[in-house]
Design an enzyme around this catalytic site. Sequence first.
Site, PDB file in Angstrom:
ATOM      1  N   ILE A   1       0.877  -1.254   0.060  1.00  0.00           N
ATOM      2  CA  ILE A   1       0.128   0.090   0.095  1.00  0.00           C
ATOM      3  C   ILE A   1       1.013   1.223  -0.027  1.00  0.00           C
ATOM      4  CG2 ILE A   1      -0.398   0.301   2.455  1.00  0.00           C
ATOM      5  CD1 ILE A   1      -3.099   0.586   1.938  1.00  0.00           C
TER       6      ILE A   1
ATOM      7  N   ILE B   1       3.734   4.339  -4.228  1.00  0.00           N
ATOM      8  CA  ILE B   1       4.229   3.776  -5.509  1.00  0.00           C
ATOM      9  C   ILE B   1       3.659   2.324  -5.692  1.00  0.00           C
ATOM     10  CG2 ILE B   1       6.393   2.190  -6.050  1.00  0.00           C
ATOM     11  CD1 ILE B   1       8.131   4.409  -4.312  1.00  0.00           C
TER      12      ILE B   1
ATOM     13  N   GLU C   1       0.232 -10.302   0.115  1.00  0.00           N
ATOM     14  CA  GLU C   1       0.078 -10.399   1.552  1.00  0.00           C
ATOM     15  C   GLU C   1      -1.273  -9.665   1.904  1.00  0.00           C
ATOM     16  OE1 GLU C   1       2.188  -7.722   5.047  1.00  0.00           O
ATOM     17  OE2 GLU C   1       3.429  -9.064   3.735  1.00  0.00           O
TER      18      GLU C   1
END
Length: 446
Positions: free
Chosen positions: A223, A226, A245
């Site tokens: 998160i 980028i 993940e």
Amino acid sequence: MNAMSKTNKYQDLYFSKKITVEKALSFVKTGDHIVSALAAAEPRNMLSKLHTISEDITDVRVSTCLPILEYPYFCDPSYKNQFLMEGWFYMPAVRKMHEAGTVSYIPNHLHFAGVRRNEHRHTNMFIGTASPMDEHGYLSLSLSATYEKEIAQVADLVILEVNPKMPRTFGDTIIHISEIDYVIEADYDIPLFQSPEPNEKDRIIGRQIAELIEDGSTIQLGIGGIPNAVSAELMNKKDLGIHTEMFTDGMVDLFEAGVVTGRKKTLQPGKMVATFALGTKKLYDFINNNPGVVILNGSYVNDPYVIGQNHKMVSINTTLEIDLTGQCCSESIGHRQFSGTGGQADTAIGAQLSKGGKSFIALYSTANIRVPGSNERKTISKIVPRLTPGAVVSLSRNDVDYVVTEYGVAHLKGTSIRERVEKLIAIAHPDFREQLKREANELMIW
């Protein structure tokens, strides 16, 4: 037994386990170890009132990860002797309270977080959240199975706040009422996490990474600006898969655009696999009752050897600082803990075990920081001859593949130190390149 009587049986069992928050907190004893569910899955009612039993207990440890809200038990230093919050990953409030001595960091790789905590310390109480029970007696732990299910299976007591606003998800989140000791009925809104809009540097970095991602790849994204920029630049790709993940809003966008199909995935084709979800209402609505999304144990999802079974696996992570040999400090500023290792090493190593896989570490070339002892600010290079004293190495130089800044891409896998120095200086900010060369020579790095 007919369907109606089975339903009544489970409803009776459920109602027999209903208690108040106050009753649940009365079970906590001096010296207990409590484990709380992660991020938006945290049980807000219990955590917000945990400090109210401070006169009755001492030395209670609370293990948690990515706490979204600021709770008195760790944000009020007056409870320092009663509670110690031990975190797998720091958020802003936790960073602040570290200085007060009310929190401590748990070094970990995410896929080992629950397993190693179980080996180290027995859990007296697991507290989490769940969506409402179905007619078969099953509830869903909803937004995370990072360590929750594995901890619940060994805890003395399992207490869940059942909230109709929590999305019902599938996978290792599914838990039967018979496995739960007590339930607390709740009705609060799920915490929302709005990721920042990408800036120009993010978009440049995202474009460079996206150009190296092939059709049919399976991706892991985090998160932030980028990762959001990367997902935006992937809109022209085909048949991407998700094994990640954290499930994010950007992944919802990619699915709805037809970019994510999962057709070419090696593991669980057609399924979007994650270990937890955090984002906006759009994301929570998307995963609710969606059989295309499975939330599985972190010990499986983030196991590098599992990740490596996905063909063309791509891992995208960020770092705070990298030295000229490739060592990445992604979780501390000097000796001060800033975030956590999380799944960075898990996913970076796993992607490189994959046939056709790629691991990307992204960072801005510079940072603007305050000069210690003054109000002045200065610009520093984030590519450095040596890491800041005390810096934590989150990803070993042995495990770095691609490094990306707004000035280019350095492919480090298989390179010598001399090659790394040259490649990393080439993607550093132009204002610092000569200085980096001088220091590399003075320190005899290459």
